[in-house]
Write a protein that holds these residues in place. Structure first.
Motif, PDB file in Angstrom:
ATOM      1  N   GLU A 248       0.819  -1.216   0.000  1.00 26.18           N
ATOM      2  CA  GLU A 248       0.000   0.000   0.000  1.00 26.18           C
ATOM      3  C   GLU A 248       0.848   1.259   0.000  1.00 26.18           C
ATOM      4  O   GLU A 248       0.314   2.362  -0.168  1.00 26.18           O
ATOM      5  N   ASP A 249       2.138   1.104   0.184  1.00 26.08           N
ATOM      6  CA  ASP A 249       3.009   2.274   0.308  1.00 26.08           C
ATOM      7  C   ASP A 249       4.204   2.190  -0.631  1.00 26.08           C
ATOM      8  O   ASP A 249       5.261   2.731  -0.342  1.00 26.08           O
ATOM      9  N   THR A 250       4.028   1.498  -1.766  1.00 26.56           N
ATOM     10  CA  THR A 250       5.140   1.265  -2.686  1.00 26.56           C
ATOM     11  C   THR A 250       4.757   1.661  -4.106  1.00 26.56           C
ATOM     12  O   THR A 250       3.632   1.423  -4.548  1.00 26.56           O
ATOM     13  N   VAL A 251       5.704   2.238  -4.813  1.00 27.06           N
ATOM     14  CA  VAL A 251       5.592   2.477  -6.256  1.00 27.06           C
ATOM     15  C   VAL A 251       6.653   1.631  -6.955  1.00 27.06           C
ATOM     16  O   VAL A 251       7.805   1.588  -6.514  1.00 27.06           O
ATOM     17  N   ILE A 252       6.248   0.956  -8.026  1.00 26.67           N
ATOM     18  CA  ILE A 252       7.183   0.216  -8.874  1.00 26.67           C
ATOM     19  C   ILE A 252       7.289   0.951 -10.208  1.00 26.67           C
ATOM     20  O   ILE A 252       6.278   1.267 -10.835  1.00 26.67           O
ATOM     21  N   MET A 253       8.518   1.227 -10.610  1.00 29.79           N
ATOM     22  CA  MET A 253       8.795   1.884 -11.889  1.00 29.79           C
ATOM     23  C   MET A 253       9.616   0.934 -12.751  1.00 29.79           C
ATOM     24  O   MET A 253      10.684   0.489 -12.332  1.00 29.79           O
ATOM     25  N   VAL A 254       9.104   0.605 -13.925  1.00 27.71           N
ATOM     26  CA  VAL A 254       9.812  -0.240 -14.888  1.00 27.71           C
ATOM     27  C   VAL A 254      10.087   0.599 -16.121  1.00 27.71           C
ATOM     28  O   VAL A 254       9.158   1.182 -16.696  1.00 27.71           O
ATOM     29  N   GLN A 255      11.340   0.690 -16.549  1.00 26.82           N
ATOM     30  CA  GLN A 255      11.627   1.551 -17.693  1.00 26.82           C
ATOM     31  C   GLN A 255      12.802   1.032 -18.516  1.00 26.82           C
ATOM     32  O   GLN A 255      13.699   0.370 -18.008  1.00 26.82           O
ATOM     33  N   GLY A 256      12.759   1.341 -19.808  1.00 19.19           N
ATOM     34  CA  GLY A 256      13.880   1.073 -20.689  1.00 19.19           C
ATOM     35  C   GLY A 256      14.850   2.234 -20.707  1.00 19.19           C
ATOM     36  O   GLY A 256      14.548   3.335 -20.226  1.00 19.19           O
ATOM     37  N   ASP A 257      16.041   1.996 -21.258  1.00 13.91           N
ATOM     38  CA  ASP A 257      17.044   3.052 -21.346  1.00 13.91           C
ATOM     39  C   ASP A 257      17.368   3.431 -22.794  1.00 13.91           C
ATOM     40  O   ASP A 257      17.812   4.543 -23.064  1.00 13.91           O
ATOM     41  N   HIS A 258      17.170   2.505 -23.715  1.00 16.45           N
ATOM     42  CA  HIS A 258      17.444   2.765 -25.129  1.00 16.45           C
ATOM     43  C   HIS A 258      16.830   1.650 -25.956  1.00 16.45           C
ATOM     44  O   HIS A 258      16.444   0.600 -25.420  1.00 16.45           O
ATOM     45  N   GLY A 259      16.734   1.857 -27.252  1.00 10.32           N
ATOM     46  CA  GLY A 259      16.353   0.787 -28.154  1.00 10.32           C
ATOM     47  C   GLY A 259      17.587   0.147 -28.766  1.00 10.32           C
ATOM     48  O   GLY A 259      18.720   0.433 -28.368  1.00 10.32           O
ATOM     49  N   GLN A 260      17.376  -0.730 -29.727  1.00 12.93           N
ATOM     50  CA  GLN A 260      18.460  -1.280 -30.537  1.00 12.93           C
ATOM     51  C   GLN A 260      17.969  -1.397 -31.981  1.00 12.93           C
ATOM     52  O   GLN A 260      16.770  -1.500 -32.231  1.00 12.93           O
ATOM     53  N   PHE A 261      18.903  -1.391 -32.905  1.00 17.42           N
ATOM     54  CA  PHE A 261      18.620  -1.629 -34.315  1.00 17.42           C
ATOM     55  C   PHE A 261      19.447  -2.821 -34.802  1.00 17.42           C
ATOM     56  O   PHE A 261      20.597  -3.004 -34.377  1.00 17.42           O
ATOM     57  N   ASN A 262      18.865  -3.593 -35.705  1.00 17.10           N
ATOM     58  CA  ASN A 262      19.618  -4.672 -36.336  1.00 17.10           C
ATOM     59  C   ASN A 262      20.731  -4.096 -37.199  1.00 17.10           C
ATOM     60  O   ASN A 262      20.570  -3.042 -37.829  1.00 17.10           O
ATOM     61  N   VAL A 263      21.853  -4.801 -37.223  1.00 22.05           N
ATOM     62  CA  VAL A 263      23.040  -4.338 -37.937  1.00 22.05           C
ATOM     63  C   VAL A 263      23.480  -5.412 -38.931  1.00 22.05           C
ATOM     64  O   VAL A 263      23.606  -6.580 -38.573  1.00 22.05           O
ATOM     65  N   ARG A 264      23.747  -4.979 -40.155  1.00 21.04           N
ATOM     66  CA  ARG A 264      24.340  -5.896 -41.131  1.00 21.04           C
ATOM     67  C   ARG A 264      25.821  -5.596 -41.336  1.00 21.04           C
ATOM     68  O   ARG A 264      26.614  -6.511 -41.548  1.00 21.04           O
ATOM     69  N   TYR A 265      26.203  -4.309 -41.299  1.00 26.52           N
ATOM     70  CA  TYR A 265      27.579  -3.932 -41.638  1.00 26.52           C
ATOM     71  C   TYR A 265      28.252  -3.219 -40.475  1.00 26.52           C
ATOM     72  O   TYR A 265      27.673  -2.325 -39.853  1.00 26.52           O
ATOM     73  N   LYS A 266      29.493  -3.608 -40.208  1.00 30.40           N
ATOM     74  CA  LYS A 266      30.343  -2.878 -39.268  1.00 30.40           C
ATOM     75  C   LYS A 266      31.346  -2.052 -40.055  1.00 30.40           C
ATOM     76  O   LYS A 266      32.016  -2.565 -40.960  1.00 30.40           O
ATOM     77  N   LEU A 267      31.430  -0.781 -39.685  1.00 28.15           N
ATOM     78  CA  LEU A 267      32.363   0.148 -40.324  1.00 28.15           C
ATOM     79  C   LEU A 267      33.478   0.467 -39.325  1.00 28.15           C
ATOM     80  O   LEU A 267      33.217   1.044 -38.264  1.00 28.15           O
TER      81      LEU A 267
END
Length: 458
Positions: A248-267
């Motif tokens: 009764e006295d608690t808050v839960i916070m769930v959050q992301g920090d960043h997304g990701q993208f699929n990668v085919r090529y490394k430069l």
């Protein structure tokens, strides 16, 4: 200059929404995961009973330690001083590099400092950049380098008795840093801490999703498996709150920090500099006048102090590459753009990668490597938070939070002031705001007489 935590009147605690706040950083939890995640039973319950958004904008570059420092301080990287996961270490293999493990690298106060200053208890489990911090119960995210002992490094960087206790109870679960074992260990430590310590602020970092995206891609079956596992972990934490008698006295916070993208090529950007003599060998040792510190979707151009010619030559090399219609580099950000993005002031120039590409520091590979041709699935982050499809998710649920409330755009700098608002600690360093729209009307008055005032080590 010695930095001190802003003084906050004890009377401000009368405005608290809850006595306990559990912050779960769900690394890489982004908008493309929202539809599946919100249908999982435990997160669905929190969403129904709280406020949520899939429009949380991260900071630049979108690297874990950069973002988590913003979460903990409420300011952008140009103020808090963490520009990358790692300090600059040219020619050191990625697995051998030191990270920004310790809080003394942060140039501004943190929310957990402010909460502790008000006599409340704090806990951190694998929270980035928290080594040797003020967290009372602290298992920091640190890693032993060559010649170091992992257990000793954790004990020296965290809370020794607390770390030993958690290791004795749950160490059998962990298998190094492999998943899903590491996040299972973190979750068990969190549930134990909630029930035994009842901290006013618990900040924890779960990494399973980020690891799965890196290794298998953003749209893989492995990612779906993590989302299901994560909901089970969330259920364990929710049950611990019930068992502790503090729901009764608690808050839960769930959050992301960043997304990701699929990668085919490394430069491999530093090949461009080496070809122009800006990276060279001298007496059998590599040296540099200019060096690209890469962070997946972005890269810092570092120049030896005072070597203006090196900067001009490096920029010319980049321009020459881009004029040849060679792929990979989307944009060259100079200081004007970086200032608008509140990026670190450690450089005058950053490069932004195109989607499908990422940057790498290595000089041992060709300029461009086709990962798909080598049978490699890979995804990463570090890109501009302004890219489409790259926002994060957040759910805030519990005491004093509106039920079933959907809110829109928010910034990563808004998290720390909101955490302070929940606990009745005024914490704003100018960049973010408390998300007042998610709170119910009226004041939830809580008493701290019984809990949180004892700051002696346990």
């Amino acid at each position: 200059m010695e930095l001190t935590t802003p003084q906050v009147p004890h009377a401000s605690r009368a405005r608290a929404k809850a006595k306990h706040l559990i912050v779960i950083s769900y690394d890489a939890f982004s908008e493309d995961n929202w539809e599946m995640a919100r249908r999982q039973p435990n997160l669905a319950k929190l969403i129904k009973q709280g406020a949520s958004s899939n429009r949380l904008k991260s900071v630049y570059p979108t690297l874990t330690y950069v973002v988590h420092t913003t979460i903990a301080t409420g300011v952008y990287p140009d103020k808090h001083g963490i520009h990358h996961n790692n300090p600059l270490q040219p020619f050191v293999k990625e697995e051998d590099q030191a990270w920004f493990w310790f809080q003394d690298a942060i140039k501004v106060p943190t929310i957990y400092d402010a909460v502790l200053q008000q006599g409340m208890t704090t806990a951190g489990i694998l929270w980035p950049v928290s080594g040797k911090s003020s967290l009372k119960y602290n298992i920091p995210e640190v890693r032993a380098l060559k010649g170091e002992n992992q257990a000793l490094k954790v004990l020296r960087s965290g809370s020794p008795l607390y770390c030993i206790g958690m290791e004795l109870r749950y160490g059998r679960i962990r298998q190094g840093i492999s998943q899903p074992h590491l996040d299972d260990f973190t979750t068990e430590c969190a549930t134990d801490t909630i029930k035994r310590k009842k901290p006013n602020l618990l900040m924890m970092h779960l990494i399973d999703l980020d690891d799965a995206k890196h290794m298998y891609g953003t749209d893989s079956e492995e990612v779906k498996q993590v989302i299901r596992r994560m909901d089970l972990r969330l259920g364990r934490i929710m049950q611990a709150v019930e068992d502790a008698g503090i729901s009764e006295d608690t808050v839960i916070m769930v959050q992301g920090d960043h997304g990701q993208f699929n990668v085919r090529y490394k430069l491999h950007l530093n090949n461009l500099l080496q070809a122009k003599g800006l990276i060279y060998e001298e007496n059998g040792v590599l040296n540099w006048r200019a060096f690209f510190q890469c962070g997946g979707g972005s890269a810092y151009l570092h120049i030896r102090p005072g070597d203006e010619e090196a900067e001009q030559l490096a920029l010319a090399a980049v321009a020459e590459y881009m004029q040849g219609y060679a792929p990979g580099i989307e944009s060259v950000y100079t200081r004007d753009k970086l200032d608008r993005m509140h990026a670190s002031t450690c450089t005058n120039v950053m490069l932004e990668a195109r989607r499908g590409y990422c940057f790498d520091e290595s000089l041992k590979d060709p300029l461009v490597v086709d990962l798909e041709a080598h049978g490699i699935r890979y995804a990463t982050h570090g890109y501009s938070p302004e890219k489409s499809g790259y926002r994060c998710n957040i759910v805030v649920s519990g005491a004093g939070i509106k039920e079933g409330y959907t809110f829109g755009e928010l910034e990563m700098v808004d998290i720390a002031p909101t955490m302070g608002r929940i606990l009745g600690v005024e914490f704003s360093q100018g960049d973010g705001r408390a998300l007042e729209e998610i709170f119910t009307e009226g004041v939830h008055r809580v008493s701290y007489a019984a809990e949180g005032m004892n700051t002696a080590h346990q």
